[in-house]
Design a protein around this motif. Structure first.
Motif, PDB file in Angstrom:
ATOM      1  N   GLY A   8       0.841  -1.207   0.000  1.00 29.73           N
ATOM      2  CA  GLY A   8       0.000   0.000   0.000  1.00 29.73           C
ATOM      3  C   GLY A   8       0.864   1.239   0.000  1.00 29.73           C
ATOM      4  O   GLY A   8       2.051   1.162   0.308  1.00 29.73           O
ATOM      5  N   PRO A   9       0.280   2.383  -0.334  1.00 30.24           N
ATOM      6  CA  PRO A   9       1.065   3.615  -0.435  1.00 30.24           C
ATOM      7  C   PRO A   9       1.606   4.064   0.924  1.00 30.24           C
ATOM      8  O   PRO A   9       1.105   3.657   1.972  1.00 30.24           O
ATOM      9  CB  PRO A   9       0.073   4.643  -0.995  1.00 30.24           C
ATOM     10  N   SER A  10       2.618   4.904   0.895  1.00 27.84           N
ATOM     11  CA  SER A  10       3.216   5.434   2.113  1.00 27.84           C
ATOM     12  C   SER A  10       2.150   6.081   2.991  1.00 27.84           C
ATOM     13  O   SER A  10       1.286   6.797   2.494  1.00 27.84           O
ATOM     14  CB  SER A  10       4.273   6.461   1.700  1.00 27.84           C
ATOM     15  N   GLY A  11       2.183   5.786   4.276  1.00 26.82           N
ATOM     16  CA  GLY A  11       1.243   6.399   5.211  1.00 26.82           C
ATOM     17  C   GLY A  11      -0.089   5.676   5.341  1.00 26.82           C
ATOM     18  O   GLY A  11      -0.979   6.130   6.064  1.00 26.82           O
ATOM     19  N   CYS A  12      -0.249   4.524   4.674  1.00 27.17           N
ATOM     20  CA  CYS A  12      -1.547   3.834   4.704  1.00 27.17           C
ATOM     21  C   CYS A  12      -1.727   2.954   5.948  1.00 27.17           C
ATOM     22  O   CYS A  12      -2.811   2.411   6.169  1.00 27.17           O
ATOM     23  CB  CYS A  12      -1.743   2.989   3.444  1.00 27.17           C
ATOM     24  N   GLY A  13      -0.654   2.790   6.746  1.00 28.73           N
ATOM     25  CA  GLY A  13      -0.800   2.044   7.996  1.00 28.73           C
ATOM     26  C   GLY A  13      -0.110   0.689   8.041  1.00 28.73           C
ATOM     27  O   GLY A  13      -0.276  -0.052   9.005  1.00 28.73           O
ATOM     28  N   LYS A  14       0.702   0.372   7.035  1.00 29.49           N
ATOM     29  CA  LYS A  14       1.363  -0.941   6.998  1.00 29.49           C
ATOM     30  C   LYS A  14       2.270  -1.156   8.213  1.00 29.49           C
ATOM     31  O   LYS A  14       2.196  -2.183   8.874  1.00 29.49           O
ATOM     32  CB  LYS A  14       2.209  -1.090   5.716  1.00 29.49           C
ATOM     33  N   SER A  15       3.132  -0.155   8.447  1.00 25.98           N
ATOM     34  CA  SER A  15       4.055  -0.237   9.589  1.00 25.98           C
ATOM     35  C   SER A  15       3.290  -0.299  10.904  1.00 25.98           C
ATOM     36  O   SER A  15       3.630  -1.093  11.783  1.00 25.98           O
ATOM     37  CB  SER A  15       4.909   1.032   9.643  1.00 25.98           C
TER      38      SER A  15
HETATM   39  P1  ADP Z   1       3.076   3.089   6.261  1.00 26.79           P
HETATM   40  O1  ADP Z   1       3.912   2.098   6.996  1.00 26.79           O
HETATM   41  O2  ADP Z   1       2.036   2.443   5.393  1.00 26.79           O
HETATM   42  O3  ADP Z   1       3.922   4.071   5.499  1.00 26.79           O
HETATM   43  P2  ADP Z   1       2.476   4.135   8.877  1.00 26.79           P
HETATM   44  O4  ADP Z   1       1.899   3.009   9.613  1.00 26.79           O
HETATM   45  O5  ADP Z   1       3.913   4.501   9.158  1.00 26.79           O
HETATM   46  O6  ADP Z   1       2.234   3.914   7.317  1.00 26.79           O
HETATM   47  O7  ADP Z   1       1.601   5.429   9.145  1.00 26.79           O
HETATM   48  C1  ADP Z   1       0.180   5.413   9.096  1.00 26.79           C
HETATM   49  C2  ADP Z   1      -0.340   6.767   9.521  1.00 26.79           C
HETATM   50  O8  ADP Z   1      -0.121   6.958  10.909  1.00 26.79           O
HETATM   51  C3  ADP Z   1       0.349   7.933   8.839  1.00 26.79           C
HETATM   52  O9  ADP Z   1      -0.616   8.952   8.668  1.00 26.79           O
HETATM   53  C4  ADP Z   1       1.422   8.362   9.828  1.00 26.79           C
HETATM   54  O10 ADP Z   1       1.757   9.720   9.704  1.00 26.79           O
HETATM   55  C5  ADP Z   1       0.718   8.077  11.152  1.00 26.79           C
HETATM   56  N1  ADP Z   1       1.694   7.718  12.202  1.00 26.79           N
HETATM   57  C6  ADP Z   1       2.581   6.701  12.161  1.00 26.79           C
HETATM   58  N2  ADP Z   1       3.295   6.622  13.310  1.00 26.79           N
HETATM   59  C7  ADP Z   1       2.815   7.627  14.098  1.00 26.79           C
HETATM   60  C8  ADP Z   1       3.117   8.059  15.417  1.00 26.79           C
HETATM   61  N3  ADP Z   1       4.042   7.461  16.169  1.00 26.79           N
HETATM   62  N4  ADP Z   1       2.413   9.114  15.898  1.00 26.79           N
HETATM   63  C9  ADP Z   1       1.472   9.724  15.155  1.00 26.79           C
HETATM   64  N5  ADP Z   1       1.125   9.356  13.915  1.00 26.79           N
HETATM   65  C10 ADP Z   1       1.792   8.324  13.378  1.00 26.79           C
END
Ligand code: ADP
Ligand code: ADP
Length: 237
Positions: A37-44
């Protein structure tokens, strides 16, 4: 089909921001699930909910449940240290400890109380073999891990997990910082490891998902929008 992990209506908030919206997904035992999924979609964020890497952080709120072998890991009685032994994680940037190759791999078993030298030696060898690294490092086990290439460091981080006999391996973009040859080695390793472990791998690379995974899940804006067998997804017109 046996499920190793099941997320049920999982929601995660960073403060007021909803980062995961009712994610329900099952991970089949001894399979590889790719998250795309695209960056920022919640994968991590999602992968970290599977070994409780983010709920102990201030401002994070979780609803729903994650079952590991049908037991909810968010139950208050969960031993988080033991959970992370069962569910290990590697990251985009390999993060070996600044110590010898041997000591990196022996670290976990030592923390869990193992001191017998020949037992440690055999775990170190077995783990490095399991991470397809033994032949490259067997003559320099007592040199610093910081002198290894990025790809070797990533396999060392995998060996460090294997040394504590995990059940699940979480990999958050494990190849994004690596060159193509190192990436290929990690991909081969992933397909070998799934014989013995259940693997969830985040990738932004569709081809990588197609090469290594049995199942693929697509995330968008914190939601799971598609989840199926990888073969079915990549052959669909
Ligand atoms: P991905 O891994 O798909 O790039 P992330 O899971 O890192 O996406 O992020 C999902 C959303 O949650 C994004 O909008 C990101 O900015 C937000 N986010 C991630 N980590 C934090 C955090 N520790 N505090 C606040 N917002 C967060
Ligand atoms: P990556 O792509 O390697 O996951 P990111 O740049 O997305 O790296 O995030 C790096 C770290 O910052 C992560 O631990 C993530 O949880 C955190 N993070 C991401 N977005 C935010 C945010 N909006 N607020 C606070 N922390 C964040």
């Amino acid at each position: 089909m046996e499920y190793k992990i099941q997320a049920n209506k999982l929601k995660l908030y960073y403060g007021n921001v909803l980062a995961l919206n009712k994610i329900s997904i099952q991970v089949v035992k001894n399979s590889v699930l790719a998250l795309i999924g695209p960056s920022g979609c919640g994968k991590s964020t999602f992968i970290k909910t599977l070994n409780r890497m983010n709920d102990l952080v201030e401002g994070v709120k979780i609803e729903g449940e994650v079952l590991l072998d049908h037991i909810n890991i968010y139950h208050p009685d969960t031993d988080v240290v033991m959970l992370r032994k069962r569910i290990g994680m590697v990251f985009q940037r390999p993060n070996p400890f600044p110590m010898s190759i041997y000591d990196n791999v022996a670290y976990g078993p030592r923390i869990h109380g193992l001191t017998n030298k020949s037992a440690l030696n055999s775990i170190v060898e077995k783990s490095l073999r399991g991470a397809a690294l033994w032949d490259e490092v067997k003559d320099r086990l007592h040199t610093s891990a910081m002198g290894m290439s990025g790809g070797q460091q990533q396999r060392l981080c995998i060996a460090r997990l294997l040394a504590v006999e995990p059940e699940v391996l979480l990999m958050d973009e494990p190849c994004s910082a690596l060159d193509p040859i190192s990436t290929m080695k990690i991909e081969e390793l992933i397909t070998e490891l799934k014989q013995n472990y259940t693997i969830v791998v985040v990738t932004h690379n569709m081809q990588q998902a197609a090469r290594v995974s049995d199942y693929t899940a697509f995330f968008l804006n914190g939601e799971l929008i598609e989840h199926d067998q990888t073969d079915a997804i990549f052959t669909r017109p």
